[in-house]
Design a protein around this motif. Structure first.
Motif, mmCIF file in Angstrom:
data_model
loop_
_atom_site.group_PDB
_atom_site.id
_atom_site.type_symbol
_atom_site.label_atom_id
_atom_site.label_comp_id
_atom_site.label_asym_id
_atom_site.label_seq_id
_atom_site.Cartn_x
_atom_site.Cartn_y
_atom_site.Cartn_z
ATOM 1 N N SER A 87 28.481 40.021 43.800
ATOM 2 C CA SER A 87 28.498 39.763 42.364
ATOM 3 C C SER A 87 29.388 38.603 41.993
ATOM 4 C CB SER A 87 28.975 41.015 41.631
ATOM 5 O OG SER A 87 28.173 42.103 41.992
ATOM 6 N N SER A 88 29.989 37.963 42.986
ATOM 7 C CA SER A 88 30.907 36.874 42.672
ATOM 8 C C SER A 88 30.143 35.618 42.290
ATOM 9 C CB SER A 88 31.767 36.583 43.898
ATOM 10 O OG SER A 88 32.398 35.339 43.753
ATOM 11 N N PRO A 89 30.731 34.816 41.400
ATOM 12 C CA PRO A 89 30.129 33.505 41.132
ATOM 13 C C PRO A 89 30.038 32.674 42.411
ATOM 14 C CG PRO A 89 32.084 33.881 39.730
ATOM 15 C CD PRO A 89 31.978 35.045 40.662
ATOM 16 N N PRO B 33 23.724 31.892 37.961
ATOM 17 C CA PRO B 33 24.979 32.462 37.489
ATOM 18 C C PRO B 33 25.236 33.842 38.095
ATOM 19 C CG PRO B 33 23.289 32.653 35.805
ATOM 20 C CD PRO B 33 22.681 31.886 36.932
ATOM 21 N N ALA B 34 26.499 34.224 38.181
ATOM 22 C CA ALA B 34 26.869 35.549 38.670
ATOM 23 C C ALA B 34 26.530 36.575 37.601
ATOM 24 C CB ALA B 34 28.350 35.583 38.982
ATOM 25 N N PRO B 35 26.227 37.812 38.009
ATOM 26 C CA PRO B 35 25.947 38.845 37.024
ATOM 27 C C PRO B 35 27.160 39.056 36.112
ATOM 28 C CG PRO B 35 26.135 39.759 39.249
ATOM 29 C CD PRO B 35 26.119 38.284 39.394
ATOM 30 N N GLY B 64 43.050 39.622 37.872
ATOM 31 C CA GLY B 64 42.192 38.591 38.466
ATOM 32 C C GLY B 64 41.029 39.156 39.268
ATOM 33 N N ALA B 65 40.896 40.497 39.305
ATOM 34 C CA ALA B 65 39.757 41.083 40.033
ATOM 35 C C ALA B 65 38.464 40.839 39.251
ATOM 36 C CB ALA B 65 39.967 42.578 40.249
ATOM 37 N N LEU B 66 38.572 40.845 37.926
ATOM 38 C CA LEU B 66 37.450 40.469 37.061
ATOM 39 C C LEU B 66 37.874 39.245 36.247
ATOM 40 C CD1 LEU B 66 36.302 43.974 35.671
ATOM 41 C CD2 LEU B 66 35.266 42.647 37.524
ATOM 42 N N GLU B 67 36.868 38.552 35.708
ATOM 43 C CA GLU B 67 37.156 37.402 34.846
ATOM 44 C C GLU B 67 36.357 37.553 33.561
ATOM 45 O OE1 GLU B 67 37.846 33.973 38.292
ATOM 46 O OE2 GLU B 67 36.044 33.934 37.035
ATOM 47 N N VAL B 74 32.097 39.824 31.104
ATOM 48 C CA VAL B 74 33.001 39.992 32.236
ATOM 49 C C VAL B 74 32.210 39.809 33.526
ATOM 50 C CG1 VAL B 74 34.517 41.660 33.384
ATOM 51 C CG2 VAL B 74 34.426 41.560 30.890
ATOM 52 N N ARG B 75 32.825 39.147 34.500
ATOM 53 C CA ARG B 75 32.186 39.038 35.827
ATOM 54 C C ARG B 75 33.238 39.240 36.912
ATOM 55 N NH1 ARG B 75 29.187 34.217 34.288
ATOM 56 N NH2 ARG B 75 29.876 34.874 32.244
#
Lengths: 279, 279
Positions: A87-89, B33-35, B64-67, B74-75
């Protein structure tokens, strides 16, 4: 339950980070085993009480984020890698970039890599290298300073001015005598990158090599990554690699859904000569 | 603090997993793009109260685990990918395998991939493909069933008998009419893989393609991964790819520190013809 910097989650992240420490690193440049630690080593490195570390390690193992080997040592689990990678960019970029990177690698036969901005560092997502290629300190999932690398300079050039000034105002380490650390020179360098659509960065990260980089854009036409080559300094004018590098970066951008219009064309006509030090 | 299946960490893992869901997947085969999800979507998918999900998402973003993007969606963050990638066993394998995979890809010009066993699935770590290559459902950080793929069959062949019987005793889905699902036939197939050091698996995962795989060993001489090719079924005898595949798998094993002795030699003399269905 604490929700401050010392929450369960922040302690779990500290535990995961202990595996990234330099002396925990087990993988040499030719591959090798993943870094592994005992629960006691994790406790010491993470600065956590032994009982807390043991309990959290046990939970992370149960969840598959960590794995315990037959030797009782603990390592990062494939499941964490799977979640983060799927799921990472990083995944979309890698998918879009790898075919172009393979062709670049096949033609140029020098280190080919792609990196993104993470904090104020370059984080490298992919790297293709032949064993006989020259020196390159960039590693997959490794970081290098933005101002000293061609990849970083391209990324920095397309960030907001406020962010650039924060980086230029910080401590700029001279990785080699050729690293540009003067803010005024760096500002000119960044303006040149925005104008030209590429950078040639001779000997700024290691004295033996020259970095070349070009921007990768996404469907919003934002620069989200930089594609780069690292070639030995001693093998003649590196500018000969610019056309194939810039074409590949355009290809990756198109694969990322970037509008490749005339307006968005990277102005590379002539690939003007490298000036003294940096272009 | 709960330490059961519903601990903070298990809820955080559930949140991270929501990004792996099929309808959250944003990345197409050409990259993209990432989900990304909103906090409310995460709450619903993870089966968590909105307030809990919001708080945990906030914490994971802070760590920093999600952005969180400018669109508030959120990804998965690069930092989680970085931690998981730097210390994962996937990294050492990728490093060791990629140079050989590139050469294999350059020579064969068909899908080249490496996978490991994760639970009772194959988890693919790397894949190199040309855009014009035939059909292949294996994806990086994606899973496929062990019994239906050449990669999985090689991995399963080197697991303890108890594990094999557990897999053979489970529900074996026929991905195509050619998938071997009969336990007795599978046992013979696995014995053949141990004897020959490779497998040719025609049309068992998709009707259009043939998988070929060979084991990769580590410094303890354990089979830790399988290197594989996926080639179109219609282009003649796939056995012609066996010598280059097996040689590459030996190269990766050597790079992983495997003792490449006579005893450990993969018995590929002759590369006997493919029998009906599978070998």
């Amino acid at each position: 339950m604490p929700t401050t910097g010392d929450s369960v989650l922040s302690r779990a992240m500290r535990i995961l980070r202990t595996f990234n420490g330099p002396d925990a690193a087990g993988a040499g440049p030719e591959g090798g085993p993943a870094p592994s630690l005992t629960a006691s080593e994790i406790s010491r490195r993470a600065g956590l009480p032994v009982a807390t570390a043991h309990r959290l390690v046990g939970e992370l193992v149960a969840l598959g984020a960590l794995e315990r080997g037959p030797d009782k040592r603990v390592r990062v689990g494939y499941r964490l890698w799977e979640i983060a990678s799927r799921s990472s960019p990083a995944r979309g970029l890698s998918r879009a970039a790898l075919p172009y990177m393979e062709d670049l690698q096949a033609v140029v036969r020098e280190h080919t890599q792609i990196g993104v901005l993470e904090g104020t560092d370059v984080l490298y997502l992919e790297r293709l290298s032949r064993p006989e290629a020259g020196r390159n300190v960039a590693e997959v999932a490794g970081r290098l300073p933005v101002h000293a690398t061609s990849t970083g300079l391209v990324l920095l050039a397309h960030e907001p001015a406020e962010f650039q000034e924060r980086v230029l105002g910080g401590r700029l380490h001279a990785a080699t005598p050729h690293t540009v650390t003067d803010p005024a020179r760096l500002r000119r360098l960044l303006a040149g990158i925005r104008r030209d659509g590429f950078v040639v960065s001779p000997r700024t990260m290691t004295p033996e090599s020259v970095g070349l980089a070009a921007p990768v854009r996404d469907s919003d036409n934002r620069v989200v990554a930089a594609l780069s080559l690292v070639v030995p300094f001693e093998t003649g004018d590196p500018r000969r690699y610019l056309p194939v590098l810039v074409a590949a970066a355009r290809g990756v951008s198109r694969a990322m859904g970037a509008p490749v219009s005339r307006e968005n064309m990277i102005r590379t006509q002539g690939f003007r000569p490298v000036r003294d030090g940096t272009e």
